[in-house]
Write an enzyme that holds these catalytic residues in place. Structure first.
Site, mmCIF file in Angstrom:
data_model
loop_
_atom_site.group_PDB
_atom_site.id
_atom_site.type_symbol
_atom_site.label_atom_id
_atom_site.label_comp_id
_atom_site.label_asym_id
_atom_site.label_seq_id
_atom_site.Cartn_x
_atom_site.Cartn_y
_atom_site.Cartn_z
ATOM 1 N N GLU A 85 40.963 11.919 10.656
ATOM 2 C CA GLU A 85 39.449 11.797 10.928
ATOM 3 C C GLU A 85 39.071 13.017 10.304
ATOM 4 O O GLU A 85 39.384 14.289 10.448
ATOM 5 C CB GLU A 85 39.377 11.947 12.642
ATOM 6 C CG GLU A 85 38.419 12.000 12.882
ATOM 7 C CD GLU A 85 38.189 12.221 14.461
ATOM 8 O OE1 GLU A 85 39.301 12.297 15.151
ATOM 9 O OE2 GLU A 85 37.262 11.888 15.177
ATOM 10 N N LYS A 114 33.095 5.820 13.393
ATOM 11 C CA LYS A 114 33.449 5.962 15.129
ATOM 12 C C LYS A 114 32.524 5.076 15.993
ATOM 13 O O LYS A 114 31.403 5.550 15.955
ATOM 14 C CB LYS A 114 33.587 7.429 15.281
ATOM 15 C CG LYS A 114 34.674 7.773 16.400
ATOM 16 C CD LYS A 114 34.849 9.129 16.539
ATOM 17 C CE LYS A 114 35.982 9.610 17.427
ATOM 18 N NZ LYS A 114 35.993 11.264 17.436
ATOM 19 N N CYS A 167 40.277 7.494 16.015
ATOM 20 C CA CYS A 167 40.506 8.533 17.362
ATOM 21 C C CYS A 167 40.161 7.770 18.528
ATOM 22 O O CYS A 167 40.652 7.181 19.150
ATOM 23 C CB CYS A 167 39.946 9.698 17.043
ATOM 24 S SG CYS A 167 40.778 11.032 17.955
#
Lengths: 587, 587
Positions: free
Chosen positions: A44, A126, A162
């Site tokens: 990430e 995300k 994540c």
């Protein structure tokens, strides 16, 4: 089943160093190609580093990240790596979409992209933005809402970022419904004590939910207050670990997987971006034996995190050496040892600054440590300086004690300014939580390696480190003998700021103090809950009083210069370690 | 139309002081009753103070707030105020509802309640949680989803909380659709330069959207880094201001309103909690003349915010006096004057600490200020102390300059520890942004009144304050003459740490520096945007280099002890000013 060899690049990124981070991607993509991988994934926010904090709100930085991504795609192709799909995290922005008051300026996205054939194939962002603990992502990002599914050698690979893995529902469920054969999660997940087991359980659970194998690539390295431990992992659809990378070191985790080939027809979903890179499955073939690293034990993990955090803070901020005071006590002894392990004893400068209250033992013990480790040392008695102040000021009690600590800090800072060393500070979490330290004295410094370590753990780490003498561990300096004199570990703790002073005259014994501190400071338990958990009531009340009122520092004196009216304009929250610079000529 | 006399209690709350804040509610509710009000409203989070930061995550604090609310309702009734509806902000928690990873522990709510007849009539919570600028509400609260509508004297009054007003849609739209006759917004909205106009425009727009009058009650007072300015306001349905409270002082804003009586039947909506306290409208009657305070001009606003912020930080933290260094320069002169205005010159202690590089003018000018203001003063030459260090350390350039600043900080801190004064720091935003200060030296201190004020504004404020000599303003000490010697305002700025040193040898002229700093530091503009905005390209690059690399502090030495690995357990983010204590016996 179809064969896919994946490579997870568990690497060390630096905030703001777009060029250096791109170099790292190219270098490790080449290694992946040489290892025969069909796909390589980076963490990430790989290109920008993590966390970027308010840098995400600066348009020029977002644009630099976008340019760096496009440039990276071209460069990979130019260097003959265009056929290898590369998945990497970076910083992007949303165009269009709803705007609301207080939305992060420029709508920045914590994004990931697939690079292939010199182009950016697909971008996503995300969905779930963590805003707890050390995370502040609602402040700086807006939410993504797309799920990319890319077919590689006939296998549909879905990518998430994540926190998307930590939240129920969302893209993980969508990946399952989309019939993905592999769920790839890119992460910058900081080390926390005992978190490795939590993470592995989470990966296993999400793999079962999605009904497919899951590959988890994590960042490694220190970044300001965070340390990323790596611990990248691949699990099969029933959650069994197939491969696991070692912690706290860079590593390319190459794994052969037998995965279901994508069906001829796939469900239609407007939120999914589907791409086909190579539709034909490779026949299944015998897997190379995977890496299955054993996780470190608890103390080794902590020690490795401290060494890596210290090394990267020094290195990423452009320092080569450190200076610290060596008192003869356990805290500064452990910090000196961590520093020797992190950057080599030849780059560690210690100063022994005895006062009229320092015991002879303290000086002798500190000198023994100097000899054992071969660090650079200098002794400067502080009596003359203290007396110069005392001639002008009539000081008593705490004021007189603090003066000594502040004279010492002046010396560390003078040596830092004169020679360019970074000052390391020796305070541990028990004494800082209870205010048992001097503001602008022993608490002064650029980096505080053990500030988040309770005193009992300080002793455990010292014993653990001595027990590794002669061992060959990647994060330790190869001292042939115990680096810390035993007498420093067993002696009674004292600040030595007045005659006969002992910690236990002011603080409860650490064996009972530390557990209360952990429950109160880290777990937010109130007085009744602490007593109900079995802590002695009088101890609980005393500890709460120490922490809240901070007899030594906070009550006498509230914390430092951060306190100020700040209503007149916005201030930036920026990473301290940050290599990015505004371009110095128009581009 | 129905008549309603409302009272907005613009009061000063203290974080954690549940008892003291409840006392304030009772006292001002009594005043409202005596003024014949039919309804009194207090600010957001009145009972707990704002911002509570991670205190919201401690269960015992949430429970204490819940108990305080119930106790307040009973006490109001016991004291004969049970018939007066009281609306107040407090901290509550959600029971049930969805749970997700990372959700704030205990699901705390930024809540408001109607109290009546000794009971809590209805509770609601903030829908929109700001998480930008100085706000971190996603970290500590979960979202509310109810809209209370309470009928008082036949008028339907809907209540919303602060940010709910700033976001399109949500409860404001719902209040309009619900047919509310009055929209009541409770707020803890910090002062920002020029924000009063923005707020008034917002209130006017939302009143038009909801189609009803809007009453906006705001907190007043300093709380750690924030200053609340009050400026409570009532606007009619077309947005015209009907009443406005003065800024930076406590005030009960009583307003007679002619409002539409609620219809016999109201739309049905499951998200609305309707209650009827008194169904019969009062006949419309002539209104008492409302308060319509003029807002302060820009410099008066800033100066008032600095005085209030300083006074409340000193007072709410239990200090009575301050100590600061007086150099003869403009920054420390302004800070001394703010301190005299905030807590009276008799509680201000200044020290003159001349070095070998201090000009004679500096000492004379500082002594003149001491005489004008009547503050307590002491002179201590620092040569002996500096030389005691220099005998042991061979220091040059920056290291030698910084030593002097750190010796001075040691003296302030020693006087603070010995006598219990709070240290005030003199650094301004221009020098702190560019790193033109000494870590643990002039930047040391407990409160930095002008840290968010650029240098040009420092001069403007000094001239403005001198021009008020003899004026009668509530936030100024009544000096009969100019408190700041003119020569201090007009002299060339210098740190006087080496012979002949001038700020402009190191920094660009403030007339060009400050505008670039504002655009770069507060508005996040990048290099190209700064040049496009008309700033000189060379100046932009120099300023960016100063800020990013911080020639004096950050590059030579990264900031202080906050930097540490913090992966081992969670640390609390707590308000510094906090009166709440865990109960010391089981309750």
């Amino acid at each position: 089943m179809a064969h896919l060899r994946i490579a997870l690049a568990q690497v060390n990124s630096t905030v703001g160093d777009l060029d250096g981070n791109a170099d790292t991607v190219v270098e490790w993509a080449r290694r992946a190609a040489e290892a025969g991988a069909h796909l390589v994934a980076f963490p990430e926010m790989m290109l920008t580093g993590y966390p970027v904090e308010d840098l995400a709100l600066r348009a020029s930085f977002v644009e630099a990240s976008q340019r760096a991504l496009a440039g990276l795609a071209r460069r990979l192709a130019d260097e003959g790596l265009g056929d290898l799909p590369v998945v990497t995290g970076y910083l992007d922005r949303r165009t269009g979409g709803p705007v609301r008051a207080g939305q992060p300026a420029g709508a920045p996205l914590n994004a990931a992209a697939w690079l292939h054939g010199g182009e950016v194939l697909v971008r996503s962002a995300k969905h779930h933005l963590p805003n707890y603990g050390v995370f502040d992502e609602y402040r700086i990002f807006v939410q993504g809402d797309r799920l990319p599914v890319v077919r590689v050698n006939g296998v549909d690979v879905a990518t998430v970022i994540c926190e998307d893995l930590w939240q129920d529902g969302g893209p993980v469920s969508a990946a399952g419904e989309a019939g993905a054969g592999l769920l790839l999660a890119v992460n910058a997940s900081p080390y926390e004590r005992d978190k490795d087991d939590v993470r592995l359980d989470l990966c296993a659970r999400r793999a079962r939910e999605a009904g497919c194998a899951l590959a988890y690539v994590n960042m490694v390295g220190g970044q300001d207050e965070l340390v990323f431990d790596g611990d990248s992992v691949v699990v099969d659809p029933d959650g069994t670990p197939l491969a696991r990378a070692p912690q706290f070191v860079e590593h390319l985790l190459v794994t052969d997987l037998a995965l279901p080939a994508a069906p001829a027809t796939v469900p239609d979903d407007a939120a999914i971006d589907r791409h086909v890179l190579s539709a034909a499955p490779l026949p299944d073939r015998p897997a190379e034996p995977p890496t299955l690293a054993e996780p470190l034990d608890d103390l080794a993990e902590i020690y490795a995190a401290l060494v890596l955090g210290t090394r990267d803070y020094v290195r990423k901020n452009g320092f080569r050496s450190v200076v610290l005071g060596l008192s003869g006590g356990i805290d500064s002894a452990l910090v000196a040892t961590i520093a020797s392990d992190a950057i080599g004893p030849e780059n560690v400068h210690v100063v022994l600054l005895p006062s009229r209250h320092s015991s002879e033992g303290s000086v002798v013990d500190a000198e023994d440590l100097v000899k054992r480790q071969g660090v650079n040392a200098r002794t400067i008695p502080i009596a003359d300086m203290v007396e110069a102040f005392e001639r002008q000021l009539d000081l008593h009690g705490l004021a007189a004690e603090n003066l000594q600590a502040r004279v010492r800090a002046n010396i560390w800072m003078a040596l830092s300014n004169e020679h360019g060393h970074l000052v390391l500070t020796g305070g541990n979490k028990s004494e800082l939580a209870t205010g048992y330290s001097t503001l602008y004295g022993d608490s002064a410094g650029g980096f505080a390696p053990i500030k988040d370590v309770f005193k009992l753990t300080v002793w455990e780490l010292a014993r653990w480190r001595n027990a590794q003498a002669g061992a060959d561990l990647p994060f330790l300096h190869p001292f042939p003998h115990e680096p810390i004199p035993e007498v420093i570990i067993v002696k009674e703790p004292s600040a030595e700021l007045r005659p006969g002073q002992r910690d236990r005259d002011t603080l409860p014994e650490y064996t009972v103090l530390d557990p209360v501190l952990a429950d109160y400071v880290e777990r937010d338990m109130g007085r009744d809950a602490l007593v109900a958990a079995g802590h002695d009531a009088a101890l609980v009340e005393r500890t709460i009083r120490l922490v809240d009122l901070a007899e030594y520092k906070r009550r006498q004196y509230p914390p430092g210069p951060k306190i100020t009216p700040k209503n007149f304009g916005r201030d930036r929250r920026l990473p301290i370690t940050n290599r990015w610079r505004e371009p110095s000529t128009r581009s």
